[in-house]
Design a protein around this motif. Structure first.
Motif, mmCIF file in Angstrom:
data_model
loop_
_atom_site.group_PDB
_atom_site.id
_atom_site.type_symbol
_atom_site.label_atom_id
_atom_site.label_comp_id
_atom_site.label_asym_id
_atom_site.label_seq_id
_atom_site.Cartn_x
_atom_site.Cartn_y
_atom_site.Cartn_z
ATOM 1 N N ARG A 1 -29.654 72.159 16.825
ATOM 2 C CA ARG A 1 -29.640 73.243 17.912
ATOM 3 C C ARG A 1 -30.667 73.102 18.825
ATOM 4 N NH1 ARG A 1 -29.470 78.929 15.372
ATOM 5 N NH2 ARG A 1 -28.928 79.460 17.689
ATOM 6 N N LEU A 2 -30.455 73.746 20.185
ATOM 7 C CA LEU A 2 -31.402 73.610 21.287
ATOM 8 C C LEU A 2 -32.115 75.004 21.246
ATOM 9 C CD1 LEU A 2 -32.389 72.892 23.958
ATOM 10 C CD2 LEU A 2 -30.514 73.448 25.068
ATOM 11 N N LEU A 3 -33.276 74.697 21.236
ATOM 12 C CA LEU A 3 -34.647 76.013 21.228
ATOM 13 C C LEU A 3 -34.996 75.740 22.628
ATOM 14 C CD1 LEU A 3 -35.873 78.461 20.294
ATOM 15 C CD2 LEU A 3 -37.467 76.635 19.208
ATOM 16 N N ALA A 4 -34.819 76.652 23.631
ATOM 17 C CA ALA A 4 -35.206 76.561 25.170
ATOM 18 C C ALA A 4 -36.430 77.141 24.839
ATOM 19 C CB ALA A 4 -34.292 77.455 25.968
ATOM 20 N N VAL A 5 -37.600 76.382 25.404
ATOM 21 C CA VAL A 5 -38.825 76.657 25.364
ATOM 22 C C VAL A 5 -39.228 77.459 26.738
ATOM 23 C CG1 VAL A 5 -41.473 75.941 25.356
ATOM 24 C CG2 VAL A 5 -39.558 74.875 23.967
ATOM 25 N N SER A 6 -39.422 78.671 26.738
ATOM 26 C CA SER A 6 -39.340 79.713 27.954
ATOM 27 C C SER A 6 -40.863 80.202 28.205
ATOM 28 C CB SER A 6 -38.157 80.750 27.581
ATOM 29 O OG SER A 6 -38.417 81.362 26.549
ATOM 30 N N LYS A 7 -41.777 79.588 27.674
ATOM 31 C CA LYS A 7 -43.039 80.185 27.885
ATOM 32 C C LYS A 7 -43.277 80.140 29.124
ATOM 33 C CE LYS A 7 -45.421 75.682 26.591
ATOM 34 N NZ LYS A 7 -46.328 75.212 25.774
ATOM 35 N N TRP B 1 -35.217 85.096 19.221
ATOM 36 C CA TRP B 1 -36.408 84.802 19.501
ATOM 37 C C TRP B 1 -37.187 84.105 18.546
ATOM 38 C CZ3 TRP B 1 -37.423 85.490 24.607
ATOM 39 C CH2 TRP B 1 -36.749 86.472 25.521
ATOM 40 N N HIS B 2 -37.828 82.803 19.075
ATOM 41 C CA HIS B 2 -38.778 81.912 18.127
ATOM 42 C C HIS B 2 -40.084 82.209 18.567
ATOM 43 C CE1 HIS B 2 -35.109 79.795 16.312
ATOM 44 N NE2 HIS B 2 -34.629 80.436 17.329
ATOM 45 N N PHE B 3 -41.280 82.345 17.592
ATOM 46 C CA PHE B 3 -42.493 81.973 18.333
ATOM 47 C C PHE B 3 -42.984 80.698 17.720
ATOM 48 C CE2 PHE B 3 -47.003 82.684 17.924
ATOM 49 C CZ PHE B 3 -47.184 83.353 18.978
ATOM 50 N N ILE B 4 -43.528 80.057 18.556
ATOM 51 C CA ILE B 4 -43.850 78.767 18.362
ATOM 52 C C ILE B 4 -45.108 78.332 18.639
ATOM 53 C CG2 ILE B 4 -41.463 77.918 18.734
ATOM 54 C CD1 ILE B 4 -42.264 77.043 21.675
ATOM 55 N N GLY B 5 -46.069 79.041 19.104
ATOM 56 C CA GLY B 5 -47.460 79.129 19.304
ATOM 57 C C GLY B 5 -48.424 79.215 18.256
ATOM 58 N N TYR C 1 -46.836 82.612 23.751
ATOM 59 C CA TYR C 1 -47.942 83.804 24.007
ATOM 60 C C TYR C 1 -47.231 85.203 23.856
ATOM 61 C CZ TYR C 1 -49.227 79.409 26.814
ATOM 62 O OH TYR C 1 -49.320 78.133 27.121
ATOM 63 N N LEU C 2 -48.047 85.723 22.779
ATOM 64 C CA LEU C 2 -47.208 86.748 22.363
ATOM 65 C C LEU C 2 -47.145 87.979 23.346
ATOM 66 C CD1 LEU C 2 -46.247 88.594 19.851
ATOM 67 C CD2 LEU C 2 -48.805 89.283 19.330
ATOM 68 N N GLN C 3 -48.174 88.622 24.211
ATOM 69 C CA GLN C 3 -47.846 89.561 25.235
ATOM 70 C C GLN C 3 -46.796 89.333 25.977
ATOM 71 O OE1 GLN C 3 -49.076 92.464 24.451
ATOM 72 N NE2 GLN C 3 -47.732 93.076 26.012
ATOM 73 N N GLU C 4 -46.673 88.058 26.708
ATOM 74 C CA GLU C 4 -45.745 87.637 27.432
ATOM 75 C C GLU C 4 -44.262 87.650 26.941
ATOM 76 O OE1 GLU C 4 -43.939 83.561 29.287
ATOM 77 O OE2 GLU C 4 -46.432 83.578 28.926
ATOM 78 N N ALA C 5 -44.265 87.377 25.595
ATOM 79 C CA ALA C 5 -43.080 87.246 24.845
ATOM 80 C C ALA C 5 -42.623 88.721 24.812
ATOM 81 C CB ALA C 5 -43.108 86.591 23.700
ATOM 82 N N LEU C 6 -43.527 89.821 24.397
ATOM 83 C CA LEU C 6 -42.982 91.015 24.109
ATOM 84 C C LEU C 6 -42.533 91.472 25.248
ATOM 85 C CD1 LEU C 6 -46.072 92.223 21.913
ATOM 86 C CD2 LEU C 6 -43.518 91.526 21.050
#
Length: 233
Positions: A30-36, A77-81, A58-63
């Motif tokens: 599967r493709l995980l698009a890194v959108s940070k 949604w995937h947290f990768i940081g 980055y948590l706040q940006e993601a929220l």
């Protein structure tokens, strides 16, 4: 200049070709698009092209983006940081996956703070394959013991392993690094035969996804090839 939709198509075809060349089942990667650092509009454009899963560091940006895109009910949604202890509650409640768990304390907090959710939180152990001082992750030698303790926790589901190998390695060394992670997952499966959830290798990025897929990657994390060069946050 290519559109995001064009890029999603191009990367998807790369993944499909690499999967076929590796003799693996179609759809097993599967493709995980890194959108940070990317605006919500870019995520929306990728979603319109069929992309569902997005990775944020980055948590706040993601929220803020999760809220702005709440009308897209199928987003994953995937947290990768890196994970700070004081951020685990929001991560546990807002994300479907966390790829960057590297110590038991964080896993316990995610477990406790996921309580009451409809589904367990999928997690991967991040492994520091090349023992780089600048990178997070547990050591390969620590994976078996850490995995056993995490598998016993409620509300979270250990799915597998994640790594970001040293990009300055030769291709041969990069292959060897990916293979180390694949072997570590195989060992976990052997040692924990009742853990049916151990099915995930999160490894490979824009420049090396073919090598990662050949070694067994099930998620490839791609940012630049989808969205272009990234600005600093």
């Amino acid at each position: 200049m290519s559109s995001i939709a064009d890029n999603v198509g191009t990367v998807t075809r790369r993944i499909q070709k690499a999967t076929l060349n590796a003799g693996r089942e179609a759809g097993s990667v599967r493709l995980l698009a890194v959108s940070k650092t990317r605006p919500a509009s870019d995520i929306r454009a990728a979603h319109e092209a069929g992309q569902i899963a997005f990775g944020e560091n980055y948590l706040q940006e993601a929220l803020e983006k999760i809220d702005a895109l709440s009308d897209l009910a199928d987003l994953e949604w995937h947290f990768i940081g890196p994970i700070q202890s004081n951020k685990t509650r929001q991560i546990a409640q807002a994300f479907h996956w966390v790829h960057s768990v590297d110590r038991l304390k964080i896993a316990r907090r995610l477990s406790e703070q996921r309580e009451g959710a409809e589904t367990p939180l999928n997690i991967c152990l991040q492994v520091n394959l090349n023992e780089e001082a600048s990178k997070a992750g547990c050591l390969l030698a620590d994976v078996p013991g850490l995995a056993r303790e995490i598998l016993a926790l409620p509300n979270i589901c250990l799915r597998g392993l994640m790594a970001i190998p040293d990009p300055d390695q030769s291709e041969a060394d990069l292959k060897a690094s990916f293979q180390k992670l694949a072997d570590a997952l195989d060992n976990l499966r052997r040692d924990n035969p009742d853990a049916q959830s151990l099915d995930t290798l999160s490894m490979g990025m824009s420049g090396d996804l073919e090598i990662a897929i050949d070694a067994g990657a099930t998620w490839v994390r791609v940012g630049t090839a989808l969205f272009g060069a990234r600005a600093s946050p």
